[in-house]
Design a protein around this motif. Structure first.
Motif, short mmCIF file in Angstrom:
data_model
loop_
_atom_site.label_atom_id
_atom_site.label_comp_id
_atom_site.label_asym_id
_atom_site.label_seq_id
_atom_site.Cartn_x
_atom_site.Cartn_y
_atom_site.Cartn_z
N ILE A 48 -13.66 -4.90 1.61
CA ILE A 48 -13.14 -6.04 0.85
C ILE A 48 -11.64 -6.11 0.97
N VAL A 49 -11.12 -7.34 1.08
CA VAL A 49 -9.69 -7.61 1.03
C VAL A 49 -9.43 -8.53 -0.16
N ILE A 50 -8.41 -8.22 -0.95
CA ILE A 50 -8.06 -9.04 -2.11
C ILE A 50 -7.00 -10.06 -1.69
N ASN A 51 -7.28 -11.34 -1.93
CA ASN A 51 -6.32 -12.40 -1.64
C ASN A 51 -5.42 -12.61 -2.87
N LEU A 52 -4.12 -12.43 -2.69
CA LEU A 52 -3.16 -12.52 -3.79
C LEU A 52 -2.27 -13.76 -3.67
N GLN A 53 -2.66 -14.69 -2.83
CA GLN A 53 -1.80 -15.82 -2.50
C GLN A 53 -1.33 -16.60 -3.73
N ASP A 54 -2.21 -16.83 -4.69
CA ASP A 54 -1.86 -17.61 -5.89
C ASP A 54 -1.84 -16.73 -7.12
N ASN A 55 -1.53 -15.45 -6.94
CA ASN A 55 -1.54 -14.51 -8.05
C ASN A 55 -0.21 -13.76 -8.07
N ASP A 56 0.58 -13.98 -9.13
CA ASP A 56 1.89 -13.36 -9.23
C ASP A 56 1.88 -12.11 -10.10
N SER A 57 0.70 -11.66 -10.52
CA SER A 57 0.60 -10.47 -11.36
C SER A 57 0.89 -9.21 -10.56
N PHE A 61 -3.28 -1.18 -8.40
CA PHE A 61 -4.08 -1.03 -7.19
C PHE A 61 -4.84 0.29 -7.15
N ILE A 62 -4.28 1.32 -7.73
CA ILE A 62 -4.98 2.60 -7.77
C ILE A 62 -6.24 2.49 -8.62
N ALA A 63 -6.12 1.83 -9.77
CA ALA A 63 -7.29 1.62 -10.63
C ALA A 63 -8.29 0.70 -9.96
N VAL A 78 -4.87 -5.92 1.06
CA VAL A 78 -4.55 -7.18 0.39
C VAL A 78 -4.01 -8.16 1.42
N THR A 79 -4.07 -9.43 1.07
CA THR A 79 -3.47 -10.47 1.89
C THR A 79 -2.82 -11.49 0.95
N GLY A 80 -1.84 -12.23 1.46
CA GLY A 80 -1.15 -13.21 0.64
C GLY A 80 -0.27 -12.61 -0.43
N ALA A 81 0.14 -11.35 -0.26
CA ALA A 81 0.91 -10.65 -1.29
C ALA A 81 2.39 -11.01 -1.21
N ASN A 82 3.06 -10.99 -2.39
CA ASN A 82 4.51 -11.13 -2.39
C ASN A 82 5.14 -9.77 -2.10
N ALA A 83 6.46 -9.72 -2.06
CA ALA A 83 7.15 -8.48 -1.66
C ALA A 83 6.81 -7.31 -2.57
N ALA A 84 6.82 -7.54 -3.88
CA ALA A 84 6.54 -6.46 -4.83
C ALA A 84 5.10 -5.99 -4.72
N GLN A 85 4.17 -6.93 -4.54
CA GLN A 85 2.76 -6.58 -4.41
C GLN A 85 2.52 -5.78 -3.12
N LYS A 86 3.21 -6.14 -2.05
CA LYS A 86 3.05 -5.41 -0.79
C LYS A 86 3.46 -3.94 -0.95
N VAL A 87 4.60 -3.73 -1.61
CA VAL A 87 5.07 -2.36 -1.81
C VAL A 87 4.07 -1.56 -2.64
N ALA A 88 3.59 -2.17 -3.75
CA ALA A 88 2.65 -1.49 -4.63
C ALA A 88 1.33 -1.19 -3.92
N ALA A 89 0.86 -2.15 -3.12
CA ALA A 89 -0.39 -1.95 -2.38
C ALA A 89 -0.26 -0.82 -1.37
N LEU A 94 -3.21 1.07 0.59
CA LEU A 94 -3.93 -0.11 1.06
C LEU A 94 -3.19 -0.77 2.20
N ALA A 95 -3.93 -1.44 3.06
CA ALA A 95 -3.33 -2.20 4.16
C ALA A 95 -2.83 -3.54 3.64
N VAL A 96 -1.78 -4.04 4.25
CA VAL A 96 -1.27 -5.39 3.97
C VAL A 96 -1.59 -6.24 5.17
N LEU A 97 -2.46 -7.22 4.99
CA LEU A 97 -2.98 -8.00 6.10
C LEU A 97 -2.42 -9.41 6.11
N GLN A 98 -2.36 -9.97 7.31
CA GLN A 98 -1.93 -11.36 7.47
C GLN A 98 -3.13 -12.27 7.32
#
Length: 240
Positions: A48-57, A61-63, A78-89, A94-98
């Motif tokens: 599974i990949v989580i799409n974060l495109q419209d999610n600013d929360s 990720f560990i939980a 994850v995909t569609g992540a902002n800068a902070a989400q990418k770092v946390a993922a 977790l992988a950061v996917l395009q």
């Protein structure tokens, strides 16, 4: 002395993409549990990949990884992540996917937007019952491929190979051998059916009720067949 080589090659594999506005553990656990109940064998150990495109929360990720493990799913990235989400993922391993165009099935769909400006729909798994269109695939579906007909019947003008998966909210018609997995009524409609000209399936499912290959190997194995839900059980009959 023997030589050892290492080779990395680019390849494509089907991934289910989760879209959900509320990624809190309690909410997501409830939504995923309900969704997985529709086809437990199909989603078992699914990547599974989580799409974060419209999610600013800022999800935990560990939980989330722990939750997915408990539900017998594999959280890949994850995909569609902002800068902070990418770092946390990435810190959670977790992988950061395009993001790209995909025909793979989604694990959870976002709730439709409310037509009233003052109100927003809560996150939920959407089950739609509507007149079915048809999605037609004019070729064989090969191992590793996944076809999903959302809100429609699925017509395969060919065979479904072992390791392939075909999914439809409506009926599934296969004008060839079914050796992979076929999931009809994926949105929860138990009136939908699976029709095939040579039934040798790994799994068949209607509205979350499924049989594996060993339960199918009887009178209609290797023959034209229709699978439907009747009473409290799946039923296989001759395709006429």
């Amino acid at each position: 002395m023997s030589e050892h080589s290492l080779e990395l090659k680019g390849s494509l594999f089907p991934l289910s993409v989760l879209h959900c506005s509320d990624l809190s553990i309690s909410s997501l656990q409830s939504l995923l549990t309900a969704k997985l109940a529709q086809a437990p064998a199909f989603f078992y150990q699914a990547p599974i990949v989580i799409n974060l495109q419209d999610n600013d929360s800022n999800p935990d990720f560990i939980a989330l990884k722990q939750l997915f493990t408990e539900l017998k799913l594999v959280l890949v990235g994850v995909t569609g992540a902002n800068a902070a989400q990418k770092v946390a993922a990435q810190q959670a391993g977790l992988a950061v996917l395009q993001a790209g165009k995909s025909n793979t099935a989604k694990a959870v769909e976002p709730a439709p937007q409310s037509t009233t400006p003052e109100r927003s729909a809560p996150a939920q798994v959407v089950v739609q019952h509507q007149a079915m269109d048809s999605k037609i695939v004019e070729q064989n579906v090969r191992s590793g491929q996944q076809i999903y007909a959302k809100g429609a019947d699925l017509i395969i003008k060919g065979a479904v190979g072992a390791g392939a998966e075909v999914i439809a909210d409506g009926n599934i018609h296969i004008y060839g051998s079914l050796r992979g997995k076929a999931i009809a009524g994926a949105s929860g409609d138990s009136s939908k059916r699976i029709y095939c000209y040579n039934m040798q399936a790994e799994l068949v499912s209607i509205a979350g009720n499924y049989w594996l290959s060993h339960s199918l190997q009887g009178e209609f194995w290797g023959k034209p067949a229709c699978i439907r839900w009747q009473g409290e059980s799946l039923v296989i009959s001759e395709l006429v």
